[in-house]
Design a protein around this motif. Structure first.
Motif, PDB file in Angstrom:
ATOM      1  N   SER A 101       0.823  -1.220   0.000  1.00 11.34           N
ATOM      2  CA  SER A 101       0.000   0.000   0.000  1.00 11.34           C
ATOM      3  C   SER A 101       0.860   1.276   0.000  1.00 11.34           C
ATOM      4  CB  SER A 101      -0.945  -0.004   1.198  1.00 11.34           C
ATOM      5  OG  SER A 101      -0.198   0.133   2.384  1.00 11.34           O
ATOM      6  N   SER A 104       3.940   2.741  -3.905  1.00 14.10           N
ATOM      7  CA  SER A 104       3.781   3.715  -4.994  1.00 14.10           C
ATOM      8  C   SER A 104       4.224   5.108  -4.560  1.00 14.10           C
ATOM      9  CB  SER A 104       2.332   3.766  -5.482  1.00 14.10           C
ATOM     10  OG  SER A 104       2.003   2.572  -6.136  1.00 14.10           O
ATOM     11  N   LYS A 181      -9.195  -5.677  -6.189  1.00 10.28           N
ATOM     12  CA  LYS A 181      -9.291  -4.942  -7.451  1.00 10.28           C
ATOM     13  C   LYS A 181      -9.159  -3.439  -7.209  1.00 10.28           C
ATOM     14  CE  LYS A 181     -12.360  -4.089 -11.282  1.00 10.28           C
ATOM     15  NZ  LYS A 181     -13.733  -4.196 -11.718  1.00 10.28           N
ATOM     16  N   GLU A 182      -9.807  -2.970  -6.155  1.00 13.03           N
ATOM     17  CA  GLU A 182      -9.761  -1.533  -5.851  1.00 13.03           C
ATOM     18  C   GLU A 182      -8.320  -1.085  -5.552  1.00 13.03           C
ATOM     19  OE1 GLU A 182     -12.645  -0.363  -2.850  1.00 13.03           O
ATOM     20  OE2 GLU A 182     -11.467   1.472  -2.540  1.00 13.03           O
ATOM     21  N   ALA A 183      -7.616  -1.882  -4.743  1.00  8.21           N
ATOM     22  CA  ALA A 183      -6.231  -1.527  -4.374  1.00  8.21           C
ATOM     23  C   ALA A 183      -5.328  -1.547  -5.608  1.00  8.21           C
ATOM     24  CB  ALA A 183      -5.717  -2.505  -3.324  1.00  8.21           C
ATOM     25  N   VAL A 185      -6.234  -1.121  -8.830  1.00  2.66           N
ATOM     26  CA  VAL A 185      -6.556  -0.019  -9.747  1.00  2.66           C
ATOM     27  C   VAL A 185      -5.976   1.300  -9.202  1.00  2.66           C
ATOM     28  CG1 VAL A 185      -8.488   1.355 -10.669  1.00  2.66           C
ATOM     29  CG2 VAL A 185      -8.585  -1.131 -10.769  1.00  2.66           C
ATOM     30  N   LYS A 186      -6.021   1.442  -7.874  1.00  3.10           N
ATOM     31  CA  LYS A 186      -5.475   2.647  -7.228  1.00  3.10           C
ATOM     32  C   LYS A 186      -3.948   2.708  -7.450  1.00  3.10           C
ATOM     33  CE  LYS A 186      -5.368   4.745  -2.690  1.00  3.10           C
ATOM     34  NZ  LYS A 186      -5.393   4.402  -1.284  1.00  3.10           N
ATOM     35  N   ARG A 187      -3.288   1.556  -7.309  1.00  2.00           N
ATOM     36  CA  ARG A 187      -1.824   1.520  -7.497  1.00  2.00           C
ATOM     37  C   ARG A 187      -1.470   1.774  -8.956  1.00  2.00           C
ATOM     38  NH1 ARG A 187       2.055  -2.878  -6.987  1.00  2.00           N
ATOM     39  NH2 ARG A 187       0.423  -4.324  -6.387  1.00  2.00           N
ATOM     40  N   ASP A 188      -2.241   1.200  -9.894  1.00  2.00           N
ATOM     41  CA  ASP A 188      -2.018   1.480 -11.331  1.00  2.00           C
ATOM     42  C   ASP A 188      -2.074   2.980 -11.589  1.00  2.00           C
ATOM     43  OD1 ASP A 188      -2.148  -1.235 -11.854  1.00  2.00           O
ATOM     44  OD2 ASP A 188      -4.091  -1.159 -12.877  1.00  2.00           O
ATOM     45  N   ALA A 189      -3.099   3.630 -11.012  1.00  2.00           N
ATOM     46  CA  ALA A 189      -3.306   5.062 -11.277  1.00  2.00           C
ATOM     47  C   ALA A 189      -2.136   5.865 -10.721  1.00  2.00           C
ATOM     48  CB  ALA A 189      -4.622   5.518 -10.652  1.00  2.00           C
ATOM     49  N   ALA A 190      -1.681   5.507  -9.513  1.00  2.00           N
ATOM     50  CA  ALA A 190      -0.546   6.219  -8.910  1.00  2.00           C
ATOM     51  C   ALA A 190       0.714   6.004  -9.746  1.00  2.00           C
ATOM     52  CB  ALA A 190      -0.331   5.739  -7.470  1.00  2.00           C
TER      53      ALA A 190
END
Ligand code: ADP
Ligand code: CDP
Length: 232
Positions: A101, A104, A181-183, A185-190
């Motif tokens: 977590s 990133s 999935k939420e975690a 997608v959040k890491r991809d975006a960061a």
């Protein structure tokens, strides 16, 4: 007459989490007698060091100041890759949800990227003298090794990637599919949105969508691409 040894080859494999970079890179390297470098493990290792040394991972300045302190060493045998921090085995602790977590935020700090990028380039240069290497990460084809002989960009749907990841976590750290999935997608975006060498496909990379492929099919596809490259 003996056939000449195949020429050294440097392969860059990039893509978001759960696309199969580590599994594919390790297997391809083992099959072709190449070394293997997991650059995500290096960013995880420096993140773990920051956490254990009480550095606030939301404070880029504090991270930048401390970035040069830990000694991170990667072992590049694909059948037994290792990672140590200040001589201590870090392979277990770097895979916790806490590190996942926070990685990133730490990897977005330019000073961290500069140090780790130098380390990666020196490992790749040494490996080029010994047959070559498969290096996997987020910015290998774009920034770390822009002259790599072959660049691959792996993709897969967020659903497939989350299913693969939550399959790994089951029984270890409880995580349901939606949360995984939420975690992710959040890491991809960061990772894609940061200023310094974001997650991106190099213009000359071959894109392979692994959503509907088995791991063996992906490995076979990449081995074929490396062999084609070597025969040119
Ligand atoms: N094509 C595939 N089909 C099904 N599972 C896969 C595939 N590729 C990888 N996996 C599995 O998905 C998980 C994540 O793969 P990994 O190689 O760690 O991805 P990455 O390094 O891109 O995060 C692993 O458990 C791996 O065995
Ligand atoms: N070349 C790289 C590799 C990883 N990373 C960072 O390190 C994190 C962990 O990478 P990883 O490859 O271990 O992640 P997973 O694909 O295993 O989930 C990524 O989310 C990025 O923040 C990076 O910034 N650049």
């Amino acid at each position: 007459m003996e056939s000449a040894a195949p020429s050294a080859v440097t392969v860059a494999i990039d893509g978001p989490s759960g696309t199969g970079k580590s599994s594919t890179s390790k297997a391809v390297a083992a099959k072709l007698g190449l070394r293997y470098l997991d650059t995500g493990a290096q960013y995880r290792a420096i993140t773990w060091w920051m956490i254990t040394n009480g550095i606030d991972t939301d404070d880029p300045q504090a991270i930048a100041l401390a970035a040069g302190k830990p000694a991170i060493v990667s072992g590049t045998d694909p059948s037994a890759p290792t990672i140590t921090v200040d001589g201590q085995d870090a392979s277990g602790p770097i895979r916790t949800q806490e590190v996942t977590s926070k990685v990133s935020a730490v990897s977005a700090v330019p000073e961290v990227r500069a140090l780790i990028t130098d380390l990666q380039r020196s490992i790749a240069a040494e490996a080029a003298e010994a047959g070559g290497i498969v290096v996997e990460g987020r910015d290998i084809g774009t920034t770390v090794l822009p002259d790599a002989d072959l660049k691959i960009f792996l993709t897969a749907s967020a659903e497939a990637r989350a299913a693969r990841r939550s399959g790994e976590l089951r029984g270890k750290e409880a995580a349901d599919l939606a949360a995984t999935k939420e975690a992710l997608v959040k890491r991809d975006a960061a990772d894609s949105g940061r200023k310094t060498s974001p997650l991106a496909k190099a213009g000359d990379a071959v894109e392979v969508d692994t959503t509907e492929l088995t791991l063996d099919q992906v490995i076979e596809c990449v081995v074929t691409l490396v062999e084609e490259r070597r025969s040119k």
